[in-house]
Design a protein around this motif. Structure first.
Motif, PDB file in Angstrom:
ATOM      1  N   HIS A   1       0.841  -1.203   0.000  1.00 25.01           N
ATOM      2  CA  HIS A   1       0.000   0.000   0.000  1.00 25.01           C
ATOM      3  C   HIS A   1       0.875   1.253   0.000  1.00 25.01           C
ATOM      4  O   HIS A   1       0.631   2.198  -0.758  1.00 25.01           O
ATOM      5  N   CYS A   2       1.932   1.253   0.851  1.00 24.37           N
ATOM      6  CA  CYS A   2       2.829   2.415   0.894  1.00 24.37           C
ATOM      7  C   CYS A   2       3.601   2.548  -0.422  1.00 24.37           C
ATOM      8  O   CYS A   2       3.824   3.666  -0.908  1.00 24.37           O
ATOM      9  N   ARG A   3       4.014   1.431  -1.004  1.00 24.65           N
ATOM     10  CA  ARG A   3       4.735   1.506  -2.277  1.00 24.65           C
ATOM     11  C   ARG A   3       3.846   2.086  -3.370  1.00 24.65           C
ATOM     12  O   ARG A   3       4.292   2.914  -4.183  1.00 24.65           O
ATOM     13  N   LYS A   4       2.596   1.680  -3.404  1.00 24.15           N
ATOM     14  CA  LYS A   4       1.663   2.196  -4.404  1.00 24.15           C
ATOM     15  C   LYS A   4       1.501   3.706  -4.249  1.00 24.15           C
ATOM     16  O   LYS A   4       1.546   4.455  -5.240  1.00 24.15           O
ATOM     17  N   ALA A   5       1.338   4.166  -2.990  1.00 24.81           N
ATOM     18  CA  ALA A   5       1.150   5.597  -2.756  1.00 24.81           C
ATOM     19  C   ALA A   5       2.386   6.382  -3.190  1.00 24.81           C
ATOM     20  O   ALA A   5       2.270   7.451  -3.815  1.00 24.81           O
ATOM     21  N   HIS A   6       3.575   5.856  -2.918  1.00 24.54           N
ATOM     22  CA  HIS A   6       4.794   6.568  -3.263  1.00 24.54           C
ATOM     23  C   HIS A   6       5.036   6.558  -4.767  1.00 24.54           C
ATOM     24  O   HIS A   6       5.476   7.567  -5.346  1.00 24.54           O
ATOM     25  N   ALA A   7       4.746   5.433  -5.418  1.00 25.13           N
ATOM     26  CA  ALA A   7       4.916   5.369  -6.871  1.00 25.13           C
ATOM     27  C   ALA A   7       4.020   6.395  -7.562  1.00 25.13           C
ATOM     28  O   ALA A   7       4.437   7.048  -8.528  1.00 25.13           O
ATOM     29  N   GLU A   8       2.817   6.551  -7.052  1.00 22.25           N
ATOM     30  CA  GLU A   8       1.905   7.544  -7.624  1.00 22.25           C
ATOM     31  C   GLU A   8       2.438   8.949  -7.404  1.00 22.25           C
ATOM     32  O   GLU A   8       2.328   9.819  -8.280  1.00 22.25           O
ATOM     33  N   GLU A   9       3.054   9.218  -6.254  1.00 27.38           N
ATOM     34  CA  GLU A   9       3.643  10.529  -6.000  1.00 27.38           C
ATOM     35  C   GLU A   9       4.794  10.807  -6.964  1.00 27.38           C
ATOM     36  O   GLU A   9       4.977  11.934  -7.437  1.00 27.38           O
ATOM     37  N   LEU A  10       5.601   9.770  -7.252  1.00 30.37           N
ATOM     38  CA  LEU A  10       6.742   9.923  -8.145  1.00 30.37           C
ATOM     39  C   LEU A  10       6.321   9.960  -9.614  1.00 30.37           C
ATOM     40  O   LEU A  10       7.116  10.329 -10.481  1.00 30.37           O
ATOM     41  N   GLY A  11       5.084   9.553  -9.900  1.00 27.52           N
ATOM     42  CA  GLY A  11       4.603   9.526 -11.286  1.00 27.52           C
ATOM     43  C   GLY A  11       5.170   8.377 -12.088  1.00 27.52           C
ATOM     44  O   GLY A  11       5.386   8.509 -13.283  1.00 27.52           O
ATOM     45  N   VAL A  12       5.409   7.238 -11.405  1.00 21.10           N
ATOM     46  CA  VAL A  12       5.954   6.066 -12.087  1.00 21.10           C
ATOM     47  C   VAL A  12       4.956   4.926 -11.987  1.00 21.10           C
ATOM     48  O   VAL A  12       4.072   4.936 -11.110  1.00 21.10           O
ATOM     49  N   PRO A  13       5.059   3.930 -12.865  1.00 22.47           N
ATOM     50  CA  PRO A  13       4.124   2.805 -12.802  1.00 22.47           C
ATOM     51  C   PRO A  13       4.211   2.095 -11.463  1.00 22.47           C
ATOM     52  O   PRO A  13       5.283   1.955 -10.863  1.00 22.47           O
ATOM     53  N   VAL A  14       3.055   1.643 -10.985  1.00 18.68           N
ATOM     54  CA  VAL A  14       3.009   0.897  -9.736  1.00 18.68           C
ATOM     55  C   VAL A  14       3.415  -0.548  -9.995  1.00 18.68           C
ATOM     56  O   VAL A  14       2.808  -1.204 -10.856  1.00 18.68           O
ATOM     57  N   PRO A  15       4.442  -1.063  -9.323  1.00 15.09           N
ATOM     58  CA  PRO A  15       4.856  -2.455  -9.559  1.00 15.09           C
ATOM     59  C   PRO A  15       3.722  -3.418  -9.290  1.00 15.09           C
ATOM     60  O   PRO A  15       2.876  -3.167  -8.428  1.00 15.09           O
ATOM     61  N   ALA A  16       3.699  -4.521 -10.025  1.00 16.62           N
ATOM     62  CA  ALA A  16       2.640  -5.518  -9.834  1.00 16.62           C
ATOM     63  C   ALA A  16       2.763  -6.160  -8.466  1.00 16.62           C
ATOM     64  O   ALA A  16       3.851  -6.292  -7.938  1.00 16.62           O
TER      65      ALA A  16
END
Length: 213
Positions: free
Chosen positions: A198-213
């Motif tokens: 959940h935290c990785r998804k939130a951070h990836a969205e902040e960075l503007g990069v694809p969310v890892p599967a």
């Protein structure tokens, strides 16, 4: 934001015992050092938005027993937290709250007390928690807890943890060990570590990069 209800037998703990139990639940103090570390601002915010209510029901039966002064063994804990947190946190909360309640009962009633603690962890559907009239999802609540810390480390890249080979989760600040089981994200040559997907998804969205599967 956590909402914790404790159901205790009437008269079993007394006013001071109830306050001691509530304080320990707010502090999440079970006397076990798990090597966790959060910046003080995150700890303070987490405590500030944790609610604890201790009930002493007038009528309470557990099987054939009437729970009360003559049979003060049964204690029940009900914890409500955002649904996305349940999978990651439920097992730990069941263990910790059981230990906090049992230890407090023994501290108040003596080492011979035999508390039986029933713990329930309930996920609250996204958008049904709110503060000051504003509905808040799990990500908004996380930002409420960690906003000051996240601002202080913004743009720094991965923040080293207290031990070699560890970093702070960039979303919630929890210390993550960068081993083979770590949840990570590679970005511009840096390796970030996360306490949960959940935290990785939130951070990836902040960075503007694809969310890892």
């Amino acid at each position: 934001m956590l909402f914790i209800e404790v159901f205790a037998p009437q008269g079993a703990l007394g006013a001071e015992g109830r306050e001691l139990l509530a304080t320990r639940l707010v502090e999440l103090d079970d006397g076990v050092d798990r090597g966790e570390y959060h910046p003080e601002s995150v700890e303070e915010n987490s405590r500030a938005y944790t609610q604890v209510v201790v009930h002493e029901p007038l009528t309470w039966f557990a099987g054939e027993h009437k729970v009360g002064a003559d049979w003060p063994q049964r204690y029940a804990v009900r914890v409500r937290l955002p649904s996305p947190w349940v999978k990651e946190a439920a097992g730990e909360f069941v263990e910790r709250y059981n230990r906090i309640v049992a230890n407090t009962v023994r501290d108040v009633r003596g080492p011979g007390a035999e508390p039986q603690v029933w713990v329930e962890v309930h996920g609250v559907r996204e958008g049904t928690l709110g503060l000051d009239g504003q509905a808040m999802g799990s990500e908004a609540i996380t930002r409420l807890f960690t906003g000051s810390w996240r601002e202080s480390v913004e743009g720094r890249g991965p923040v080293p943890g207290p031990e070699p080979g560890t970093v702070h989760c960039p979303v919630c600040s929890m210390v993550v060990k960068l081993d083979g089981s770590a949840i990570t994200l590679d970005h511009e040559g840096d390796v970030y570590g996360y306490c949960s997907k959940h935290c990785r998804k939130a951070h990836a969205e902040e960075l503007g990069v694809p969310v890892p599967a």
